[in-house]
Every structure is written in C-alpha cells, then in structure tokens.
Write an enzyme that holds these catalytic residues in place. Sequence first.
Site, short mmCIF file in Angstrom:
data_model
loop_
_atom_site.label_atom_id
_atom_site.label_comp_id
_atom_site.label_asym_id
_atom_site.label_seq_id
_atom_site.Cartn_x
_atom_site.Cartn_y
_atom_site.Cartn_z
N HIS A 199 44.41 37.42 36.41
CA HIS A 199 43.68 37.44 37.69
C HIS A 199 44.54 37.05 38.88
O HIS A 199 44.09 37.07 40.01
CB HIS A 199 42.49 36.50 37.63
CG HIS A 199 42.91 35.05 37.63
ND1 HIS A 199 43.33 34.40 36.50
CD2 HIS A 199 42.99 34.15 38.64
CE1 HIS A 199 43.65 33.14 36.80
NE2 HIS A 199 43.45 32.96 38.09
C1 UD1 Z 1 41.35 31.07 42.70
C2 UD1 Z 1 42.61 30.23 42.88
C3 UD1 Z 1 43.49 30.40 41.67
C4 UD1 Z 1 42.75 30.09 40.41
C5 UD1 Z 1 41.45 30.88 40.33
C6 UD1 Z 1 40.66 30.42 39.16
C7 UD1 Z 1 43.30 30.03 45.23
C8 UD1 Z 1 44.31 30.44 46.24
N1 UD1 Z 1 43.37 30.66 44.05
O1 UD1 Z 1 41.77 32.42 42.62
O2 UD1 Z 1 44.60 29.52 41.76
O3 UD1 Z 1 43.55 30.43 39.32
O4 UD1 Z 1 40.69 30.66 41.52
O5 UD1 Z 1 39.84 31.43 38.65
O6 UD1 Z 1 42.49 29.19 45.50
N2 UD1 Z 1 35.15 36.71 43.45
C9 UD1 Z 1 33.91 37.11 43.03
N3 UD1 Z 1 33.03 36.14 42.60
C10 UD1 Z 1 33.33 34.83 42.58
C11 UD1 Z 1 34.59 34.44 43.02
C12 UD1 Z 1 35.50 35.39 43.45
O7 UD1 Z 1 33.59 38.29 43.02
O8 UD1 Z 1 32.47 34.01 42.17
C13 UD1 Z 1 36.12 37.74 43.89
C14 UD1 Z 1 36.05 38.02 45.38
O9 UD1 Z 1 36.27 39.38 45.58
C15 UD1 Z 1 37.23 37.22 45.92
C16 UD1 Z 1 38.22 37.32 44.77
O10 UD1 Z 1 37.43 37.31 43.60
O11 UD1 Z 1 37.73 37.74 47.11
C17 UD1 Z 1 39.21 36.19 44.75
O12 UD1 Z 1 38.54 34.93 44.73
P1 UD1 Z 1 39.26 33.63 45.29
O13 UD1 Z 1 38.40 32.44 45.10
O14 UD1 Z 1 39.76 33.87 46.67
O15 UD1 Z 1 40.56 33.51 44.40
P2 UD1 Z 1 40.74 33.60 42.83
O16 UD1 Z 1 41.48 34.84 42.52
O17 UD1 Z 1 39.46 33.34 42.15
N1 UDP Z 2 37.79 30.37 31.23
C1 UDP Z 2 36.46 30.56 30.87
N2 UDP Z 2 35.97 31.84 30.81
C2 UDP Z 2 36.74 32.92 31.08
C3 UDP Z 2 38.10 32.72 31.44
C4 UDP Z 2 38.59 31.44 31.52
O1 UDP Z 2 35.75 29.60 30.59
O2 UDP Z 2 36.25 34.05 31.00
C5 UDP Z 2 38.32 29.00 31.33
C6 UDP Z 2 39.54 28.71 30.50
O3 UDP Z 2 39.18 28.24 29.23
C7 UDP Z 2 40.28 27.67 31.32
C8 UDP Z 2 39.91 28.02 32.74
O4 UDP Z 2 38.74 28.82 32.67
O5 UDP Z 2 39.79 26.37 31.06
C9 UDP Z 2 41.02 28.75 33.41
O6 UDP Z 2 40.59 29.30 34.59
P1 UDP Z 2 41.39 30.41 35.38
O7 UDP Z 2 42.24 31.17 34.44
O8 UDP Z 2 40.40 31.14 36.18
O9 UDP Z 2 42.25 29.55 36.41
P2 UDP Z 2 43.69 28.88 36.40
O10 UDP Z 2 43.75 27.92 35.29
O11 UDP Z 2 44.69 29.98 36.30
O12 UDP Z 2 43.76 28.25 37.74
#
Ligand code: UD1
Ligand code: UDP
Length: 373
Positions: free
Chosen positions: A204
């Site tokens: 992601h």
């Molecule tokens: C964020 C964090 C990343 C982390 C991830 C965990 C930052 C800069 N990045 O990335 O470090 O690994 O969370 O999962 O803070 N969206 C949805 N539904 C949701 C949330 C997001 O559809 O509930 C979509 C939206 O289109 C949004 C995109 O995902 O624009 C990105 O979401 P965002 O929270 O900006 O960053 P993540 O990629 O989730």
């Molecule tokens: N995770 C989850 N469901 C999913 C994918 C990830 O519960 O479908 C959990 C995973 O076990 C871990 C955390 O979410 O604890 C990691 O989140 P993510 O990869 O979104 O973020 P990052 O760690 O890269 O910031």
Amino acid sequence: MKPAFVFGTRPEIIKLAPVIRAFEEMGIEPLLVHTGQHYDYEMSSVFLEELELRKIDYHLEVGSGTQAEQTGTAMIKIEKVLMKEKPDVTLVQGDTNTALAGALASVKLKIPVAHVEAGLRSFDRTMPEEVNRILADHASEVLFAPTEEARENLEREGITENVYVVGNTVVDAVLQNAKIAERKSDILERLGLKSREYILITAHRAENTDSKENLRRLLEILEALPIKAVYPMHPRTRKRLESFGLWGRVEAIENLIVTKPLGYLDFLKLQRNAKIVMTDSGGIQEESIILNVPCLTLRYNTERPETVKAGGNVLVGLEKERALSSLERLLNDEEFYKKMANAPNPFGNGKSGQRIAEILLELYKKGELRVRN
Ligand code: UD1
Ligand code: UDP
C-alpha cells in the site's frame, strides 16, 4: 495522571492498544483521540471493536487529503482538544501524518510528547513516513525506541535524553491476539486455503502505488507467483489500480485471491499460517519475524533493518527476478526456509506496553514529565 493518545490509522490502533490497556490496568483512564485519518469500517472500527477500545473520547473526522491538508487539518483539530483537556502527556505512535500532527500540536502547547516506536530510519526522505518520524522524534520529550539500533539513530541526531529501549508494542499485540485469532477466526475456511500452502501479500506504500509504472511492476510479480496467494488490499491500492486502468489485470490472475482489508484476528491467522509473506508494510515485516514466517519486502530499503540482520526478511524491491528467485529458493530449499522462519525476533518480549506506561507514570510522579528548555 492524564495521558492523551492521538491516533488515526490501522497500525496505530493495533500498536497503541497494549499501552492503553496497560494504563487502564494501572487504574489510569487515558483520553483517546481518533483523528479519522482512516475511516472505513475495515480500516478502523473493526480494530476498535476487536481490541476493545470502545470509548473514543474525540472523533476528529479528518479523513483523506494531500499531505499538508491531512496533517494541517489534524493539527488544528487536535490542538482544540488538547487545549480543552490539558493532558499531562500526549502519546503518538510511529510515522503517520496523524503522529506528526499530534506531536506538533502538543509540543507547541507545551504538553510533552511521548513517541512510541521512536528512532526508526529508512534514510529515504522521499517517503512521507521518514519525514514524519524524524520530525515527531525531534518534537518529543520521551522517546520509546523499540531496539538498540533505533536508539543509536536518535543518538546520531543528538537525541539522548529520556530515550528508553522498550521493544516494540507489536509483540504485545501479536502475543495478546494470535491465540485468540487461531481460535476465533475461520478465515482459512472462508477463503478455501490450507495452512502453509499460500503466500500472503500486502502492498500500500505511496512509492509503490502512486506511480503507474511501479504498480505495473508489482502486478508483474503477482502474475508470476508460483503458488496460491491472498492479498487483503488497502483501499489506496485498489483505488489506484482502478484509476490507472489496471484492475482487470488483477482480476485475471487465477491463483490470486483479493479481499477487502481484514480485521486483526483474521489477518493474524492468515499471517501465522502463511508459507511466505510478501509486503511493503512496516508492521507486517515485524509481525512476520515474530510469527516465524519468512518475509520478502517489496521495497528497496527498510526502517526495520533488524529483521534483515536477524535473517527473517529479504528486501526484493519491485524486482521480479529477485522476488521470484527468493520465492523459488524458499519453496524448494528446506534448510533455507527453516533458517529464515527461525530468525530470532528482535523486538522484545511483549511487555512493551506495560513498560511504557510504568516509565511515564514514574516520570510524572517525579515531576519530570514536562517540556524542557
Ligand atoms: C497511512 C500512513 C502509512 C501507513 C498506513 C497504514 C501517512 C503519510 N501514511 O498511509 O505510513 O502505513 O497509513 O495503513 O500517514 N482510504 C480509504 N479509506 C480509509 C483510509 C484511506 O479509502 O479508511 C484511501 C483514500 O483514498 C486515501 C488513501 O487511501 O486518500 C490513502 O490514505 P492515507 O491515510 O492518506 O494514507 P495511507 O496510504 O493509508
Ligand atoms: N493488518 C490487518 N488487516 C489487513 C492488513 C494489515 O489487520 O488487512 C494489520 C497488520 O497485522 C499489522 C498492521 O495492520 O499489524 C499493519 O498496518 P499497515 O500495513 O497498514 O501499516 P504499516 O505498518 O505499514 O504502517
């Protein structure tokens, strides 16, 4: 003592839950502030329910946006809550925009910040997370580094006071939930999968999904996978695949099951029973080594080098040849597989949440929990 927790994404909920629980067990009721950076049921509420964090005091509904929109909106809304509630300390976790916003809003109100998972560095400032973690560390008064390497990163930047090496709360989360997951989750049956017969994939990261070229390279790896695979897909990746016109190619891959993001119990069960994990996630690199599942990381660097040094993680980037040769070796060379699977967990014993709560209470009692000059 009144601690405030500011969080807003899936990994922050999972990794802060053990600290929140530790405070509660000490008879301290923390203030819980959810920014709403993640808002879909399967990206947020499912974790609040499974980890029994039902009482969120403030839902800030920040939502998605550009880097500055999201961080700025979160700061404005967090500041209002902190001004009203005047906590003794603000806890933030990791490297998200929420963590940076919480740290900046708090320190400027002279409310000390405690950073959980401090000191990680990928040394790649093109990643938003790297900028966030550096700035959050420098805004923090108390730094909870998961490992000695993380402490050394902080020392190199001149941060030496109030740094505590406590392990990573992800170990607490895994130990607290893996057995429950094994018992309660029926995800293998639901997806028709057998233990150790599939690869678990997640990706992601902005650098992998925001560019069409990189998403194509990821797709080429998925199209060449030698055994069945399951990919619980982050909404960011799904939206990008759709907008780049690549979704059809994903659907056409026969031995790939794509699901919505999964709850923690289902995900842990899927991870624990996987043959191999392929991911660009930070938390999943950590969980794989804790769960003794070899991990191939779809990135060119990692802020979790401990996992690579320990032998449980290999960086394959988006290089198809490198990814496939690592997969083939893991599938055909039993000794190599065992060596990776048995790599020692570098993230501590699962008591990090309790240690963090105890250290903060101790500092508070001694009158040392304050922003210094
Ligand atoms: C964020 C964090 C990343 C982390 C991830 C965990 C930052 C800069 N990045 O990335 O470090 O690994 O969370 O999962 O803070 N969206 C949805 N539904 C949701 C949330 C997001 O559809 O509930 C979509 C939206 O289109 C949004 C995109 O995902 O624009 C990105 O979401 P965002 O929270 O900006 O960053 P993540 O990629 O989730
Ligand atoms: N995770 C989850 N469901 C999913 C994918 C990830 O519960 O479908 C959990 C995973 O076990 C871990 C955390 O979410 O604890 C990691 O989140 P993510 O990869 O979104 O973020 P990052 O760690 O890269 O910031």
